[in-house]
Design an enzyme around this catalytic site. Structure first.
Site, short mmCIF file in Angstrom:
data_model
loop_
_atom_site.label_atom_id
_atom_site.label_comp_id
_atom_site.label_asym_id
_atom_site.label_seq_id
_atom_site.Cartn_x
_atom_site.Cartn_y
_atom_site.Cartn_z
N GLU A 154 0.78 4.08 1.38
CA GLU A 154 1.06 4.66 2.69
C GLU A 154 2.14 3.87 3.42
OE1 GLU A 154 -0.95 5.28 7.06
OE2 GLU A 154 -2.31 5.27 5.33
N HIS A 186 0.85 -1.19 0.00
CA HIS A 186 0.00 0.00 0.00
C HIS A 186 0.89 1.24 0.00
CE1 HIS A 186 -2.75 3.14 1.43
NE2 HIS A 186 -3.71 2.38 0.93
N ASN A 236 -9.35 2.00 2.89
CA ASN A 236 -10.40 2.25 3.88
C ASN A 236 -11.76 1.81 3.38
OD1 ASN A 236 -12.22 4.85 3.28
ND2 ASN A 236 -10.18 5.23 2.45
#
Length: 319
Positions: free
Chosen positions: A133, A131, A232
């Site tokens: 992030e 990911h 999310n």
């Protein structure tokens, strides 16, 4: 009289854009206003294809790496997910005008990891490999300084340098419940491990998951509006399933709805990931209104008044 079947829709609140996403999108739009097209953006500014396509239409050019950016005086914006330190360094070496739109809550995690490292602690990162992030957080410190852990099973066999000198940080968009389980596993295996003073899971992730937990057990189906590459949004779908919803689906647009699955429902929950605009919720609601007689109720579990100012470079240029 109508011959449409009735459908009770429960709208989760809060849903949709968070403060970090609003800041990142506003950064691209403000850069376009100040400097004109094109403005370059490294990686999708947020993980929503509808948003990205809209910004492309306004003159944003999206690249995955800086070597795709020509020599230019136009700004290059870093996405909300954050970047490894090597990226700003590369931009500086090429005299690229870089604007960092990393979410301040992600930057907080970066600074925590740095602080622990500077204090001599080995840092463990709870997150999903690959990911953006996580890639950005891993890249805040020299290679190998942060150990990524994804499951409780990995924690059981994890080899660390010093069990009494550890700290952990987490990705901001994880499942709240999964993260709690991971932290419990970490503290059980390493009783002296140090965690953040405040939860690294961002307020918007937590609030949206809590709203889904409230309605998932009482609806026949639940739709999460968001992109498939949005962490999310995927977690919201998983939370719905774990909370007792038998039919939970992630969709970006009304065209993505598998209508056969929803033909016999009488209640439907709808939420949206933190990178999904409200216009897509409205589009999906309109599509259901063509097929059902709707009764709409909003279920609110939190009030959000969070605001993040634009990156400093854009505030100064506009003043």
């Amino acid at each position: 009289m109508t011959d449409k079947p009735k459908l009770h829709i429960l709208l989760c609140a809060p849903r949709g854009f968070c403060a970090g996403v609003v800041r990142a999108i506003d950064a691209v739009e403000q850069a376009l206003r100040l400097y004109g097209a094109p403005v370059y953006v490294r990686h999708e500014i947020v993980h929503n294809k509808f948003v990205v396509e809209g910004l492309k239409a306004k003159g944003a050019i999206f690249v995955e790496e800086l070597d795709e950016v020509p020599d230019t005086d136009k700004p290059v914006i870093f996405s909300a997910h954050g970047v490894p330190k090597s990226i700003p360094a590369e931009a500086q070496s090429r005299n690229i005008f870089a604007i960092d739109a990393t979410c301040p809550l992600v930057t907080k995690v970066h600074r925590e990891a740095e602080l622990h490292h500077n204090n001599g602690r080995q840092v463990l990162l709870v997150g999903h490999a690959g990911h953006p992030e996580v890639v950005g957080t891993l890249g805040q410190l020299p290679e190998g300084s942060i150990l990524l852990v994804q499951t409780p099973g990995e924690i059981e066999t994890l080899q660390v340098k010093d069990e009494k000198n550890l700290a952990y940080v987490t990705q901001t968009t994880l499942s709240v419940d999964d993260t709690r389980n991971m932290v419990e596993a970490l503290t059980k295996r390493f009783p002296e491990i140090i965690g953040p003073h405040r939860e690294d899971i961002c307020y918007a992730t937590t609030n949206r998951q809590e709203a889904v937990k409230r309605i998932a057990p009482i609806v026949d189906a639940l739709l999460v509006v968001g992109s498939s590459n949005s962490s999310n949004s995927q977690r919201l779908r998983e939370v719905a399933e774990r909370s007792g919803c038998k039919l939970a689906r992630l969709v970006l647009r009304a065209d993505d709805v598998e209508w056969d699955l929803f033909s016999n429902i009488s209640s439907l929950g709808i939420t949206a990931g933190a990178s999904a605009p409200e216009v897509l919720v409205e589009e999906i609601m309109a599509a259901f209104a063509e097929r059902f007689e709707l009764e709409v109720e909003t279920v609110s579990t939190a009030d959000e008044g969070v605001f993040f100012p634009l990156p400093r470079e854009l505030r100064q240029a506009a003043s």
